[in-house]
Motif scaffolding. Structure first.
Motif, mmCIF file in Angstrom:
data_model
loop_
_atom_site.group_PDB
_atom_site.id
_atom_site.type_symbol
_atom_site.label_atom_id
_atom_site.label_comp_id
_atom_site.label_asym_id
_atom_site.label_seq_id
_atom_site.Cartn_x
_atom_site.Cartn_y
_atom_site.Cartn_z
ATOM 1 N N ASP A 292 26.143 -94.093 48.144
ATOM 2 C CA ASP A 292 26.987 -93.055 47.547
ATOM 3 C C ASP A 292 27.824 -93.627 46.406
ATOM 4 N N TRP A 293 27.793 -92.965 45.287
ATOM 5 C CA TRP A 293 28.628 -93.310 44.147
ATOM 6 C C TRP A 293 29.334 -92.079 43.573
ATOM 7 N N PHE A 294 28.816 -90.898 43.884
ATOM 8 C CA PHE A 294 29.329 -89.680 43.263
ATOM 9 C C PHE A 294 30.738 -89.358 43.754
ATOM 10 N N ASN A 295 31.000 -89.537 45.048
ATOM 11 C CA ASN A 295 32.338 -89.255 45.561
ATOM 12 C C ASN A 295 33.379 -90.179 44.944
ATOM 13 N N ALA A 296 33.007 -91.440 44.701
ATOM 14 C CA ALA A 296 33.928 -92.357 44.033
ATOM 15 C C ALA A 296 34.214 -91.904 42.609
ATOM 16 N N TYR B 182 36.755 -88.832 43.174
ATOM 17 C CA TYR B 182 38.022 -88.930 43.889
ATOM 18 C C TYR B 182 38.741 -90.263 43.748
ATOM 19 N N ILE B 183 38.096 -91.288 43.198
ATOM 20 C CA ILE B 183 38.693 -92.622 43.184
ATOM 21 C C ILE B 183 39.022 -93.048 41.754
ATOM 22 N N ASP B 184 40.320 -93.295 41.498
ATOM 23 C CA ASP B 184 40.784 -93.885 40.250
ATOM 24 C C ASP B 184 41.354 -95.286 40.470
ATOM 25 N N ASN B 185 41.753 -95.573 41.697
ATOM 26 C CA ASN B 185 42.303 -96.884 42.029
ATOM 27 C C ASN B 185 41.190 -97.938 41.980
ATOM 28 N N PRO B 186 41.309 -98.950 41.135
ATOM 29 C CA PRO B 186 40.230 -99.962 41.031
ATOM 30 C C PRO B 186 40.019 -100.746 42.314
ATOM 31 N N ASN B 187 41.021 -100.779 43.196
ATOM 32 C CA ASN B 187 40.879 -101.512 44.454
ATOM 33 C C ASN B 187 40.045 -100.753 45.484
ATOM 34 N N LEU B 188 39.726 -99.491 45.226
ATOM 35 C CA LEU B 188 38.965 -98.675 46.162
ATOM 36 C C LEU B 188 37.593 -98.277 45.622
ATOM 37 N N VAL B 189 37.170 -98.893 44.535
ATOM 38 C CA VAL B 189 35.873 -98.565 43.946
ATOM 39 C C VAL B 189 34.768 -99.215 44.767
ATOM 40 N N PRO B 190 33.796 -98.447 45.281
ATOM 41 C CA PRO B 190 32.704 -99.044 46.058
ATOM 42 C C PRO B 190 31.695 -99.749 45.167
ATOM 43 N N LEU B 191 30.754 -100.407 45.793
ATOM 44 C CA LEU B 191 29.811 -101.258 45.071
ATOM 45 C C LEU B 191 28.967 -100.471 44.078
ATOM 46 N N GLN B 192 28.367 -99.369 44.522
ATOM 47 C CA GLN B 192 27.465 -98.618 43.650
ATOM 48 C C GLN B 192 28.184 -98.119 42.405
ATOM 49 N N SER B 193 29.398 -97.612 42.594
ATOM 50 C CA SER B 193 30.168 -97.114 41.460
ATOM 51 C C SER B 193 30.576 -98.248 40.526
ATOM 52 N N MET B 194 30.928 -99.411 41.087
ATOM 53 C CA MET B 194 31.310 -100.536 40.262
ATOM 54 C C MET B 194 30.147 -101.054 39.429
#
Length: 305
Positions: free
Chosen positions: A219-223, A226-238
Motif C-alpha cells: 500500500d502506498w496510496f493511503n500514505a 493521509y501522511i505528511d509527516n516524513p517519520n510516518l512514510v512507509p516504504l512503498q511511498s518513500m
C-alpha cells in the motif's frame, strides 16, 4: 477387475515416463514464475552505462552497486520507512484477521438472526462504495487520523471479499455438530470460537492473512492521502518519492547546478530495479509461514467424492 477400479488405479499411479514428464513440466513452469524476479535482481546489479550500451542481458558485461548506493543514500530514512511498513503490516494483518474472522463467523451461523442482513451489508460494499472524497473526510475530519499510523491500518482492515471467502470456509469446514457440542458443555460463543472454531480455521485464516499482508505491504496510496509527516512514510511511498525526485532532476537538468556528467551517471533503470528488489524481497519470506495452509484455504468449498 472392474473398469472403475482400473480407472482409479490408472489415475493415482502414473507410470515412470509420465511422472518424469509432469515433474519436468512443473519444474519449467516454476522456473518461468521465478525467472522475472531473478532477472530484475541481475539488472539491479548491472552498471548503468553497460545497461545503456548493451541493453538488458542475463549476464551483463559490468556489475555495479551504484543503484543500491543511490537508494541507500537516504540513510536513516529508508530504515525508518522499513520500520513503519513492518509495523503497519504486522499490526494491520492482526487487526484485519480479528475483524474479518468475527464478522465472517457470525454470518456463517444459521442460528444468527440477522445474518442475512449483515451478509448483504458486506456484499453491498463490494458493488458500491462511498467514493474517495467521503472516505477522505471521514478519515481526516471525523476520525482525526491525519498523520497517524492508524490511517495506514484502519482503511484496509475490513475487506468484504475476504469476509465472503471466510464465511464460505466456516460454512463448509466447521460442522454444526462441533458448535452444538460446545454449547452442551456450557461454553459461551467466544470460547466456542477460540477453542473449537479457530483450530479448524487455520487454512482459511492463513489465506486471508496472506492477502492482508500483501495488501498492507504494497500500500502506498493511503500514505499519499493521509501522511505528511516524513517519520510516518512507509516504504512503498518513500521509494516512489525517490523515483519522482530522480525524474524531476533529469527533466530539469538544464536548470540544475549538477554537471551533465553527474546527471548521466544517475542510475535510472537500475535504481528502479533496485527499488523493486528492496520492496519485494522481504515479503517473499512471508510465504513459507503461510504455505502449509495456503493451498487448502484456496480450495475452500471444493467438492470431494
Amino acid at each position: 477387475m472392474s473398469a472403475r477400479t482400473y480407472k482409479a488405479r490408472d489415475f493415482h499411479r502414473l507410470s515412470t515416463p509420465w511422472n518424469v514428464i509432469f515433474n519436468l513440466f512443473a519444474g519449467i513452469f516454476a522456473f518461468l514464475c521465478v525467472f522475472p524476479f531473478i532477472f530484475v535482481v541481475i539488472i539491479s546489479f548491472t552498471d548503468e552505462n553497460v545497461l545503456a550500451r548493451d541493453g538488458y542481458k542475463l549476464i551483463p558485461a559490468g556489475w555495479s552497486l551504484e543503484a543500491y548506493r543511490y537508494v541507500f543514500q537516504t540513510g536513516d530514512t529508508l530504515l525508518r520507512s522499513y520500520g513503519v511498513t513492518i509495523f503497519v503490516t504486522i499490526v494491520g494483518t492482526i487487526v484485519s484477521l480479528l475483524f474479518i474472522s468475527f464478522y465472517a463467523y457470525a454470518i456463517s451461523r444459521k442460528s444468527f438472526k440477522y445474518r442475512n442482513f449483515f451478509a448483504f451489508f458486506a456484499f453491498f460494499t463490494m458493488l458500491f462504495n462511498g467514493g474517495l472524497v467521503p472516505t477522505y473526510i471521514i478519515v481526516t475530519q471525523m476520525l482525526s487520523l491525519k498523520d497517524s499510523v492508524w490511517a495506514l491500518i484502519l482503511p484496509l482492515a475490513v475487506n468484504a471479499f475476504y469476509i465472503m471467502i471466510l464465511r464460505t470456509f466456516y460454512s463448509t469446514s466447521v460442522p454444526d455438530a462441533i458448535i452444538e457440542s460446545g454449547k452442551i458443555d456450557g461454553a459461551g460463543e467466544f470460547r466456542i470460537f477460540l477453542k473449537l472454531v479457530l483450530p479448524l480455521s487455520l487454512p482459511g485464516l492463513a489465506t486471508i492473512g496472506l492477502f492482508s499482508t500483501l495488501g498492507y505491504w504494497n500500500d502506498w496510496f493511503n500514505a499519499l492521502l493521509y501522511i505528511d509527516n516524513p517519520n510516518l512514510v512507509p516504504l512503498q511511498s518513500m521509494l516512489m518519492r525517490i523515483e519522482t525526485s530522480m525524474q524531476f532532476i533529469l527533466q530539469n537538468s538544464q536548470n540544475s547546478s549538477l554537471s551533465l556528467e553527474a546527471l548521466r551517471s544517475l542510475p535510472q533503470d537500475t535504481s528502479r530495479m533496485a527499488m523493486v528488489v528492496l520492496a519485494t524481497g522481504p515479503i517473499i519470506f512471508a510465504y513459507p509461514f503461510f504455505q502449509r495452509y495456503f493451498i487448502q484455504g484456496l480450495t475452500v468449498g471444493a467438492v470431494k467424492e
